[in-house]
Enzyme design. Sequence first.
Site, PDB file in Angstrom:
ATOM      1  N   THR A  34      41.632  37.706  94.195  1.00 22.01           N
ATOM      2  CA  THR A  34      42.074  36.330  94.386  1.00 22.01           C
ATOM      3  C   THR A  34      43.526  36.256  94.823  1.00 22.01           C
ATOM      4  O   THR A  34      43.900  35.385  95.615  1.00 22.01           O
ATOM      5  CB  THR A  34      41.882  35.527  93.078  1.00 22.01           C
ATOM      6  OG1 THR A  34      40.502  35.525  92.736  1.00 22.01           O
ATOM      7  CG2 THR A  34      42.373  34.090  93.227  1.00 22.01           C
ATOM      8  N   TYR A  48      37.122  29.677  97.025  1.00 18.47           N
ATOM      9  CA  TYR A  48      37.930  30.340  98.051  1.00 18.47           C
ATOM     10  C   TYR A  48      37.261  31.661  98.403  1.00 18.47           C
ATOM     11  O   TYR A  48      36.271  32.066  97.768  1.00 18.47           O
ATOM     12  CB  TYR A  48      39.355  30.604  97.538  1.00 18.47           C
ATOM     13  CG  TYR A  48      39.378  31.310  96.203  1.00 18.47           C
ATOM     14  CD1 TYR A  48      39.297  32.696  96.122  1.00 18.47           C
ATOM     15  CD2 TYR A  48      39.425  30.586  95.012  1.00 18.47           C
ATOM     16  CE1 TYR A  48      39.274  33.342  94.896  1.00 18.47           C
ATOM     17  CE2 TYR A  48      39.403  31.232  93.782  1.00 18.47           C
ATOM     18  CZ  TYR A  48      39.322  32.605  93.736  1.00 18.47           C
ATOM     19  OH  TYR A  48      39.291  33.246  92.524  1.00 18.47           O
ATOM     20  N   THR A 114      40.734  39.592  89.407  1.00 19.51           N
ATOM     21  CA  THR A 114      40.760  39.472  87.942  1.00 19.51           C
ATOM     22  C   THR A 114      39.423  39.804  87.285  1.00 19.51           C
ATOM     23  O   THR A 114      39.387  40.085  86.084  1.00 19.51           O
ATOM     24  CB  THR A 114      41.177  38.058  87.516  1.00 19.51           C
ATOM     25  OG1 THR A 114      40.281  37.096  88.079  1.00 19.51           O
ATOM     26  CG2 THR A 114      42.601  37.755  87.967  1.00 19.51           C
ATOM     27  N   LYS A 187      39.799  39.447  80.163  1.00 22.49           N
ATOM     28  CA  LYS A 187      39.732  38.137  80.804  1.00 22.49           C
ATOM     29  C   LYS A 187      38.902  37.221  79.907  1.00 22.49           C
ATOM     30  O   LYS A 187      37.717  37.462  79.680  1.00 22.49           O
ATOM     31  CB  LYS A 187      39.097  38.245  82.188  1.00 22.49           C
ATOM     32  CG  LYS A 187      39.098  36.933  82.969  1.00 22.49           C
ATOM     33  CD  LYS A 187      38.561  37.131  84.386  1.00 22.49           C
ATOM     34  CE  LYS A 187      38.588  35.816  85.157  1.00 22.49           C
ATOM     35  NZ  LYS A 187      38.124  35.974  86.558  1.00 22.49           N
ATOM     36  N   GLU A 309      25.857  47.874  59.185  1.00 25.99           N
ATOM     37  CA  GLU A 309      24.700  47.368  59.920  1.00 25.99           C
ATOM     38  C   GLU A 309      23.690  48.474  60.246  1.00 25.99           C
ATOM     39  O   GLU A 309      22.492  48.284  60.126  1.00 25.99           O
ATOM     40  CB  GLU A 309      25.124  46.665  61.225  1.00 25.99           C
ATOM     41  CG  GLU A 309      26.026  45.461  61.038  1.00 25.99           C
ATOM     42  CD  GLU A 309      25.310  44.283  60.396  1.00 25.99           C
ATOM     43  OE1 GLU A 309      24.065  44.299  60.343  1.00 25.99           O
ATOM     44  OE2 GLU A 309      25.988  43.353  59.936  1.00 25.99           O
TER      45      GLU A 309
END
Length: 352
Positions: A34, A48, A114, A187, A309
């Site tokens: 980007t 874009y 990203t 992110k 677990e």
Amino acid sequence: MKKTVTALTLALGMLIPFTTFAKNNVVVVATGGTIAGAGASSTNSATYTAAKVPVDALLNAVPQIQNLANVTGVQAMQVASESITDKELLSLARQVNDLLKKPDVNGVVITHGTDTLEETAFFLNLVVHSDKPIVVVGSMRPGTALSADGPLNLYSAVALAADDSAKGKGTFVLMNDDIFSARDVTKAINIHTNAFASQWGALGSLIEGKTYWFRNTSKRHNKNSEFNIENIQGDSLPLVQIVYGSGNMLPDAYTAYAKAGAKAIIHAGTGNGSVANYIVPTLNQLQQQGVQIIRSSRVPQGFVLRNAEQPDDKYGWVVAHDLNPQKAKLLAALALTKTKDAKEIQRIFWDY
């Protein structure tokens, strides 16, 4: 900045010294994304086309970076980051490694999409043996958008790469004024400029070209890593795949990946990397066939506890600790270049 005495001026019978400041040399390695994208109009901040603007145009758009360092650019590739494969990842790591071996290069900035920025940064953190700053940077808006974040992010990334105080602290992700460790950044938002976060917090901030540090990472990285890009041959890594945990699962995804040649499967489990009781037999069978089973979690914070677990010791499974599934995938692939022993792979996950 490095201070060097360049001359002595004799004036009025007195010796008057004056100084200049030698700037560090920073190379910007462009990969697309980007930050190199363009929209149809200035109001297009989320729609874009990525990977359109070449590195020279990126640098020319932020002329102020030349006040921070002697900056040059290299176009390593031009790709949207979701399309990066092992081939591109390994090629980039080799290019960065070669640049940092040059005595006249003080730091490297990688411009990157990203979507998989955190994975590339983590990989460089694991395989490039250098204490020089490596800074991975992106943007959430293309440069054509109103209030584009790319120019300031790039400016700050260059400032960080040129800062001698950043040496030895690992590979960084610089976004939205925050300095993150490549190891634990992710992110977390897909449309806003404050898109990246770490559950352990930022390492510091970079404001108006000045670095402010608050913590260091305690895990092994870069020069202290047992992995080295110079020892990795070819353009692929051992195949590792991720299966996302949910309710009402089928075992077919696990078995299909094993048949496709996966050497390890990351189970992105619910909660504490939980595995449904009806899936356990399939995973045990695969583990007995030589496929490593690594329990990670789809939960964005916390970490997977070993032998909670599931009886990991009994089954010979590995837990990913606090690494998210996509980073566990990379570390597992690198671990498999050295060992097939589950206990040794677990040790690697504790160390990194």
